[in-house]
Design a protein around this motif. Structure first.
Motif, PDB file in Angstrom:
ATOM      1  N   THR A  36       0.845  -1.201   0.000  1.00 52.59           N
ATOM      2  CA  THR A  36       0.000   0.000   0.000  1.00 52.59           C
ATOM      3  C   THR A  36       0.879   1.249   0.000  1.00 52.59           C
ATOM      4  O   THR A  36       0.593   2.230  -0.702  1.00 52.59           O
ATOM      5  CB  THR A  36      -0.930  -0.016   1.238  1.00 52.59           C
ATOM      6  OG1 THR A  36      -1.760  -1.188   1.162  1.00 52.59           O
ATOM      7  CG2 THR A  36      -1.804   1.217   1.303  1.00 52.59           C
ATOM      8  N   GLU A  51      -8.420   0.043   3.008  1.00 53.14           N
ATOM      9  CA  GLU A  51      -7.855  -0.265   4.326  1.00 53.14           C
ATOM     10  C   GLU A  51      -8.963  -0.379   5.370  1.00 53.14           C
ATOM     11  O   GLU A  51      -9.897   0.407   5.396  1.00 53.14           O
ATOM     12  CB  GLU A  51      -6.897   0.847   4.763  1.00 53.14           C
ATOM     13  CG  GLU A  51      -5.670   0.987   3.904  1.00 53.14           C
ATOM     14  CD  GLU A  51      -4.762  -0.231   3.955  1.00 53.14           C
ATOM     15  OE1 GLU A  51      -4.093  -0.429   4.980  1.00 53.14           O
ATOM     16  OE2 GLU A  51      -4.744  -0.993   2.974  1.00 53.14           O
ATOM     17  N   THR A  74      -5.220  -4.167   4.095  1.00 57.80           N
ATOM     18  CA  THR A  74      -5.896  -3.993   2.810  1.00 57.80           C
ATOM     19  C   THR A  74      -6.849  -5.167   2.615  1.00 57.80           C
ATOM     20  O   THR A  74      -6.412  -6.310   2.617  1.00 57.80           O
ATOM     21  CB  THR A  74      -4.854  -3.966   1.670  1.00 57.80           C
ATOM     22  OG1 THR A  74      -3.883  -2.968   1.972  1.00 57.80           O
ATOM     23  CG2 THR A  74      -5.501  -3.656   0.330  1.00 57.80           C
ATOM     24  N   ASP A  78      -5.128  -2.244  -3.730  1.00 57.59           N
ATOM     25  CA  ASP A  78      -4.722  -0.842  -3.868  1.00 57.59           C
ATOM     26  C   ASP A  78      -4.722  -0.551  -5.360  1.00 57.59           C
ATOM     27  O   ASP A  78      -4.465  -1.440  -6.173  1.00 57.59           O
ATOM     28  CB  ASP A  78      -3.304  -0.631  -3.335  1.00 57.59           C
ATOM     29  CG  ASP A  78      -3.158  -1.065  -1.893  1.00 57.59           C
ATOM     30  OD1 ASP A  78      -3.862  -0.504  -1.046  1.00 57.59           O
ATOM     31  OD2 ASP A  78      -2.357  -1.976  -1.620  1.00 57.59           O
TER      32      ASP A  78
END
Ligand code: GDP
Ligand code: MG
Length: 211
Positions: A36, A51, A74, A78
Motif C-alpha cells: 500500500t 484499508e 488492505t 490498492d
C-alpha cells in the motif's frame, strides 16, 4: 479501405486522440511488507485504498508476527496510476497479501505485464506464495527488498538462495516510501519483461523448425 473512409469523414481540423496504451503492473507480497505504501508513493492520483482496522478475529487468522505495529489491513486491493506521457499509462494494482484474499489474485492479475514482489528480509517466507504464483503463470516478476529500519543487509546471492529464485529473476533493494526508489524498481521490472520477450523470440520453436 474502411479506415481511409473513416478518416475522410472526420471533421477537418480535429485531432484524433487515440486511447492511451495501458500497462498493468501488480504489486504483491506478504502482509505488511509495504504494498500500500509503494502504490501511494508512485501514484499521481489519490490512491484507491481499501484499508480496514485490523480486527481481533483477523489478527488470529493473518500472519502478523513481525508486523505487530500495523493497525490496518488492505481488504481488497490498492490502485494507482502513473502517466508516462499522453499516450502511455501505467496502472498499479496492489494485491491483498493475506491468504483469505488469494481468491482475488486471478482476477487482479489478468492481463498484467508483470509484478513486483515486495519482501521483508526478516520475513522472507511471506513472499513464497506470490513467487510461486507468478512462476506458475510465467508472469515476469522482480523481487524488491523493502528496506525497513534495522533490516539486516543480505547479499543478493543469499536472498536468491533463500527464495530458490532462478538466476534471471532480478532482485533489487527499495524503499517503498521513496518515489524514486519505487520508480527504479518498476523500470527494472519493465526491462526484465522486455528481455524475456526478446529471449523467447530468439529461442528455437519446440519442433526445431524456424518460426
Ligand atoms: N520504515 C519503513 N516503513 C515502511 C516501509 N514500507 C512500509 N512501511 C510501513 O510499514 C507498514 C506496512 O506497510 P503497508 O504498506 O501497509 O503494507 P502492506 O500490508 O503490504 O500493504 C506501514 O506502517 C508503513 O508505513 C519502508 O520502506 N520503510
Ligand atoms: Mg496493504
Amino acid at each position: 479501405m474502411a479506415y481511409d473512409d473513416f478518416d475522410a469523414r472526420r471533421p477537418a481540423g480535429r485531432h484524433h486522440n487515440p486511447a492511451p496504451v495501458a500497462i498493468k503492473i501488480l504489486i504483491a507480497g506478504g502482509f505488511g511488507v509495504g504494498k500500500t505504501t509503494l502504490v501511494g508513493a508512485l501514484t499521481e492520483i489519490q490512491p484507491l485504498r481499501t484499508e480496514e482496522e485490523l480486527s481481533g478475529p483477523g489478527t488470529s487468522i493473518d500472519m502478523i508476527v513481525g508486523v505487530e505495529g500495523k493497525r490496518t489491513t488492505t481488504v481488497a486491493m490498492d490502485f494507482g496510476r502513473i502517466t508516462i506521457s499522453g499516450g502511455l499509462v501505467i496502472y498499479l494494482f496492489g494485491m491483498p497479501g493475506q491468504e483469505r484474499f488469494w481468491f482475488m489474485w486471478d482476477d487482479l492479475s489478468h492481463g498484467a505485464l508483470g509484478a513486483v514482489v515486495l519482501a521483508d528480509v526478516r520475513r522472507l517466507a511471506d513472499c513464497f506464495p506470490a513467487i510461486d504464483y507468478f512462476e506458475h503463470r510465467s508472469t515476469p516478476f522482480v523481487v524488491a527488498l523493502n528496506c525497513f529500519p534495522g533490516t539486516p543487509r543480505h547479499g543478493v546471492d543469499e536472498v536468491r538462495k533463500a527464495l530458490d529464485l532462478d538466476a534471471h529473476v532480478p532482485i533489487v533493494a527499495c524503499d517503498a516510501r521513496e518515489r524514486g526508489s519505487c520508480r527504479d524498481t518498476l523500470v527494472t521490472l519493465v526491462d526484465h519483461a522486455i528481455a524475456l520477450v526478446d529471449t523467447a523470440a530468439k529461442a528455437p520453436s519446440p519442433s526445431g523448425s524456424p518460426l
